[in-house]
Scaffold this motif. Structure first.
Motif, PDB file in Angstrom:
ATOM      1  N   ALA A 142      46.885  -5.783  25.508  1.00 51.23           N
ATOM      2  CA  ALA A 142      46.513  -6.841  24.970  1.00 51.23           C
ATOM      3  C   ALA A 142      45.324  -6.894  24.156  1.00 51.23           C
ATOM      4  CB  ALA A 142      46.509  -8.318  25.980  1.00 51.23           C
ATOM      5  N   THR A 143      44.243  -6.082  24.674  1.00 55.95           N
ATOM      6  CA  THR A 143      43.184  -5.867  23.967  1.00 55.95           C
ATOM      7  C   THR A 143      42.926  -4.975  23.029  1.00 55.95           C
ATOM      8  OG1 THR A 143      42.250  -4.489  25.488  1.00 55.95           O
ATOM      9  CG2 THR A 143      41.809  -6.880  26.045  1.00 55.95           C
ATOM     10  N   GLY A 144      43.965  -4.263  22.910  1.00 55.81           N
ATOM     11  CA  GLY A 144      44.008  -3.303  21.635  1.00 55.81           C
ATOM     12  C   GLY A 144      44.068  -3.942  20.131  1.00 55.81           C
ATOM     13  N   VAL A 145      43.425  -3.133  19.486  1.00 55.99           N
ATOM     14  CA  VAL A 145      43.221  -3.861  17.729  1.00 55.99           C
ATOM     15  C   VAL A 145      43.515  -2.772  17.071  1.00 55.99           C
ATOM     16  CG1 VAL A 145      42.042  -6.014  18.260  1.00 55.99           C
ATOM     17  CG2 VAL A 145      40.797  -3.909  17.899  1.00 55.99           C
ATOM     18  N   GLU A 146      43.975  -2.996  15.808  1.00 61.28           N
ATOM     19  CA  GLU A 146      44.095  -1.699  14.797  1.00 61.28           C
ATOM     20  C   GLU A 146      42.615  -1.813  14.139  1.00 61.28           C
ATOM     21  OE1 GLU A 146      47.263  -0.063  13.548  1.00 61.28           O
ATOM     22  OE2 GLU A 146      48.207  -0.605  15.133  1.00 61.28           O
ATOM     23  N   LEU A 147      42.192  -0.643  14.005  1.00 61.78           N
ATOM     24  CA  LEU A 147      40.900  -0.688  13.180  1.00 61.78           C
ATOM     25  C   LEU A 147      41.175   0.379  12.038  1.00 61.78           C
ATOM     26  CD1 LEU A 147      38.283   0.072  15.798  1.00 61.78           C
ATOM     27  CD2 LEU A 147      38.852  -2.048  14.754  1.00 61.78           C
ATOM     28  N   ASP A 148      40.647  -0.137  10.981  1.00 60.56           N
ATOM     29  CA  ASP A 148      40.537   0.882   9.693  1.00 60.56           C
ATOM     30  C   ASP A 148      39.019   0.968   9.275  1.00 60.56           C
ATOM     31  OD1 ASP A 148      40.294  -1.234   7.822  1.00 60.56           O
ATOM     32  OD2 ASP A 148      42.260  -1.368   7.526  1.00 60.56           O
ATOM     33  N   ALA A 149      38.758   1.807   8.343  1.00 56.64           N
ATOM     34  CA  ALA A 149      37.492   2.034   7.720  1.00 56.64           C
ATOM     35  C   ALA A 149      36.701   0.606   7.140  1.00 56.64           C
ATOM     36  CB  ALA A 149      37.376   3.130   6.650  1.00 56.64           C
ATOM     37  N   GLU A 150      37.500  -0.084   6.586  1.00 51.96           N
ATOM     38  CA  GLU A 150      37.129  -1.304   5.931  1.00 51.96           C
ATOM     39  C   GLU A 150      36.733  -2.413   6.971  1.00 51.96           C
ATOM     40  OE1 GLU A 150      40.529  -0.919   3.938  1.00 51.96           O
ATOM     41  OE2 GLU A 150      39.558   0.813   3.071  1.00 51.96           O
ATOM     42  N   ASP A 151      37.276  -2.294   8.090  1.00 47.52           N
ATOM     43  CA  ASP A 151      36.966  -3.506   9.041  1.00 47.52           C
ATOM     44  C   ASP A 151      35.491  -3.588   9.385  1.00 47.52           C
ATOM     45  OD1 ASP A 151      39.681  -4.086   9.388  1.00 47.52           O
ATOM     46  OD2 ASP A 151      39.836  -2.950  11.280  1.00 47.52           O
ATOM     47  N   ASP A 152      34.890  -4.893   9.615  1.00 45.15           N
ATOM     48  CA  ASP A 152      33.910  -5.229   9.817  1.00 45.15           C
ATOM     49  C   ASP A 152      33.457  -5.226  11.421  1.00 45.15           C
ATOM     50  OD1 ASP A 152      31.255  -6.294   9.871  1.00 45.15           O
ATOM     51  OD2 ASP A 152      31.808  -8.436  10.064  1.00 45.15           O
ATOM     52  N   PRO A 153      32.606  -4.277  11.681  1.00 47.71           N
ATOM     53  CA  PRO A 153      32.499  -4.046  13.278  1.00 47.71           C
ATOM     54  C   PRO A 153      32.028  -5.426  13.936  1.00 47.71           C
ATOM     55  CG  PRO A 153      31.121  -2.398  11.953  1.00 47.71           C
ATOM     56  CD  PRO A 153      32.039  -3.262  11.104  1.00 47.71           C
ATOM     57  N   VAL A 154      31.423  -6.431  13.474  1.00 50.28           N
ATOM     58  CA  VAL A 154      31.064  -7.384  14.119  1.00 50.28           C
ATOM     59  C   VAL A 154      32.211  -8.373  14.204  1.00 50.28           C
ATOM     60  CG1 VAL A 154      29.757  -9.530  13.942  1.00 50.28           C
ATOM     61  CG2 VAL A 154      28.642  -7.497  13.102  1.00 50.28           C
ATOM     62  N   GLU A 158      33.950  -9.693  17.687  1.00 49.32           N
ATOM     63  CA  GLU A 158      34.313 -11.371  18.136  1.00 49.32           C
ATOM     64  C   GLU A 158      35.658 -11.239  18.430  1.00 49.32           C
ATOM     65  OE1 GLU A 158      32.691 -13.817  18.231  1.00 49.32           O
ATOM     66  OE2 GLU A 158      30.784 -12.609  18.167  1.00 49.32           O
ATOM     67  N   GLN A 159      36.663 -10.576  17.797  1.00 51.27           N
ATOM     68  CA  GLN A 159      37.925 -10.634  18.183  1.00 51.27           C
ATOM     69  C   GLN A 159      38.181 -10.319  19.629  1.00 51.27           C
ATOM     70  OE1 GLN A 159      40.299  -8.105  15.458  1.00 51.27           O
ATOM     71  NE2 GLN A 159      42.309  -8.913  15.986  1.00 51.27           N
ATOM     72  N   LEU A 160      37.780  -8.859  19.728  1.00 47.48           N
ATOM     73  CA  LEU A 160      37.864  -8.382  21.287  1.00 47.48           C
ATOM     74  C   LEU A 160      37.127  -9.551  22.113  1.00 47.48           C
ATOM     75  CD1 LEU A 160      36.807  -4.691  20.511  1.00 47.48           C
ATOM     76  CD2 LEU A 160      39.238  -5.779  21.392  1.00 47.48           C
ATOM     77  N   ARG A 161      36.204  -9.963  21.805  1.00 48.05           N
ATOM     78  CA  ARG A 161      35.378 -11.154  22.626  1.00 48.05           C
ATOM     79  C   ARG A 161      36.406 -12.037  23.045  1.00 48.05           C
ATOM     80  NH1 ARG A 161      30.454 -11.646  20.563  1.00 48.05           N
ATOM     81  NH2 ARG A 161      29.712  -9.877  21.825  1.00 48.05           N
ATOM     82  N   ALA A 162      37.054 -12.776  21.922  1.00 47.50           N
ATOM     83  CA  ALA A 162      38.021 -13.564  22.060  1.00 47.50           C
ATOM     84  C   ALA A 162      38.897 -13.386  23.177  1.00 47.50           C
ATOM     85  CB  ALA A 162      38.466 -14.230  20.693  1.00 47.50           C
ATOM     86  N   ILE A 163      39.670 -12.043  22.832  1.00 50.82           N
ATOM     87  CA  ILE A 163      40.801 -11.624  23.514  1.00 50.82           C
ATOM     88  C   ILE A 163      40.264 -11.561  25.083  1.00 50.82           C
ATOM     89  CG2 ILE A 163      42.222  -9.760  24.131  1.00 50.82           C
ATOM     90  CD1 ILE A 163      42.395  -8.979  20.972  1.00 50.82           C
ATOM     91  N   ALA A 168      40.413 -13.646  30.764  1.00 49.27           N
ATOM     92  CA  ALA A 168      39.758 -14.283  31.816  1.00 49.27           C
ATOM     93  C   ALA A 168      40.198 -15.627  31.992  1.00 49.27           C
ATOM     94  CB  ALA A 168      38.100 -14.164  31.473  1.00 49.27           C
ATOM     95  N   ASP A 169      40.394 -16.612  31.023  1.00 50.80           N
ATOM     96  CA  ASP A 169      40.772 -17.971  31.399  1.00 50.80           C
ATOM     97  C   ASP A 169      42.073 -17.859  31.885  1.00 50.80           C
ATOM     98  OD1 ASP A 169      38.572 -18.926  30.263  1.00 50.80           O
ATOM     99  OD2 ASP A 169      39.205 -19.386  28.211  1.00 50.80           O
ATOM    100  N   ARG A 170      43.129 -16.881  31.662  1.00 48.74           N
ATOM    101  CA  ARG A 170      44.223 -17.116  32.142  1.00 48.74           C
ATOM    102  C   ARG A 170      44.313 -16.654  33.444  1.00 48.74           C
ATOM    103  NH1 ARG A 170      48.061 -13.139  28.876  1.00 48.74           N
ATOM    104  NH2 ARG A 170      47.086 -14.022  26.856  1.00 48.74           N
ATOM    105  N   ARG A 171      43.464 -15.405  33.983  1.00 48.55           N
ATOM    106  CA  ARG A 171      43.417 -15.364  35.318  1.00 48.55           C
ATOM    107  C   ARG A 171      42.679 -16.329  36.329  1.00 48.55           C
ATOM    108  NH1 ARG A 171      41.067 -10.401  33.413  1.00 48.55           N
ATOM    109  NH2 ARG A 171      38.973 -11.173  33.417  1.00 48.55           N
ATOM    110  N   ARG A 172      41.925 -17.212  35.888  1.00 45.13           N
ATOM    111  CA  ARG A 172      41.321 -18.172  36.281  1.00 45.13           C
ATOM    112  C   ARG A 172      42.046 -19.545  36.537  1.00 45.13           C
ATOM    113  NH1 ARG A 172      36.850 -17.205  32.887  1.00 45.13           N
ATOM    114  NH2 ARG A 172      35.379 -15.764  33.730  1.00 45.13           N
ATOM    115  N   GLY A 173      43.460 -19.436  35.685  1.00 42.18           N
ATOM    116  CA  GLY A 173      44.510 -20.503  35.855  1.00 42.18           C
ATOM    117  C   GLY A 173      44.088 -21.273  34.813  1.00 42.18           C
ATOM    118  N   HIS A 174      43.229 -21.222  33.761  1.00 46.95           N
ATOM    119  CA  HIS A 174      43.077 -22.075  32.514  1.00 46.95           C
ATOM    120  C   HIS A 174      43.908 -21.777  31.336  1.00 46.95           C
ATOM    121  CE1 HIS A 174      38.944 -21.977  34.620  1.00 46.95           C
ATOM    122  NE2 HIS A 174      39.496 -23.357  34.836  1.00 46.95           N
TER     123      HIS A 174
END
Length: 176
Positions: A142-154, A158-163, A168-174
């Motif tokens: 689920a945390t895998g994202v496709e990257l290419d050379a034009e992707d903005d690292p920031v 942010e996308q990985l942080r949201a995932i 974490a919310d799912r684990r806590r039952g939220h």
């Protein structure tokens, strides 16, 4: 059965030429789905006709042991009771004993009480371990994202942080 047979034993790889012969035999006679008739395995004794059929599960153990020895690894056989203490369960899972107690209290890991002690059935523990591994694999996927050379690292960060936050919310039952 001797007391020695019930103790943990470690075996080192020895006589590679004999291991290769056994490994080749076991590989050639692995159970093949859909083939007829089903393969059968036997242990032979010293006398002619002195043999016993080996169950497929034991055959798979032998195959795994021979493969490990053939690869140069030592193999440890450690008999386990079908009912484990919370410490034994923790050791098998690679977690602390309080973590196992918490899993039992939360209902994630079935156990029975014998007096003031808790015992975990080995089968239940192995099932739990497999479910936990599957959840871990799913989380990694689920945390895998496709990257290419034009992707903005920031943006990717942010996308990985949201995932991670969603997991974490799912684990806590939220659940959202």
């Amino acid at each position: 059965m001797t007391a020695e047979a019930l103790e943990q034993q470690t075996y080192l790889p020895d006589q590679p030429e004999q291991l290769a012969t056994v490994a080749s035999f076991l590989e050639a006679h692995q159970s093949r789905r859909g083939s007829s008739p089903e393969p059968r395995y036997f242990l032979a004794g010293a006398q002619e006709g002195d043999q016993v059929e080996v169950p497929e599960a034991l055959h798979m153990v032998l195959l795994q042991v021979v493969e490990a020895l053939k690869a140069g690894h030592a193999v440890t056989v450690a008999p386990q009771s079908s009912k484990l203490t919370t410490q034994q369960a923790a050791d098998l899972l690679g977690v602390s004993r309080p973590t196992v107690v918490r899993l039992i209290d939360q209902g994630d890991l079935p156990a029975e009480r014998i007096g003031t002690r808790r015992k975990v059935l080995l089968r239940e523990l192995l099932d739990y371990r497999e479910r936990r591994r599957q959840r871990q694999y799913d989380a990694i996927a689920a945390t895998g994202v496709e990257l290419d050379a034009e992707d903005d690292p920031v943006a990717v960060q942010e996308q990985l942080r949201a995932i991670r936050q969603e997991l974490a919310d799912r684990r806590r039952g939220h659940t959202s």
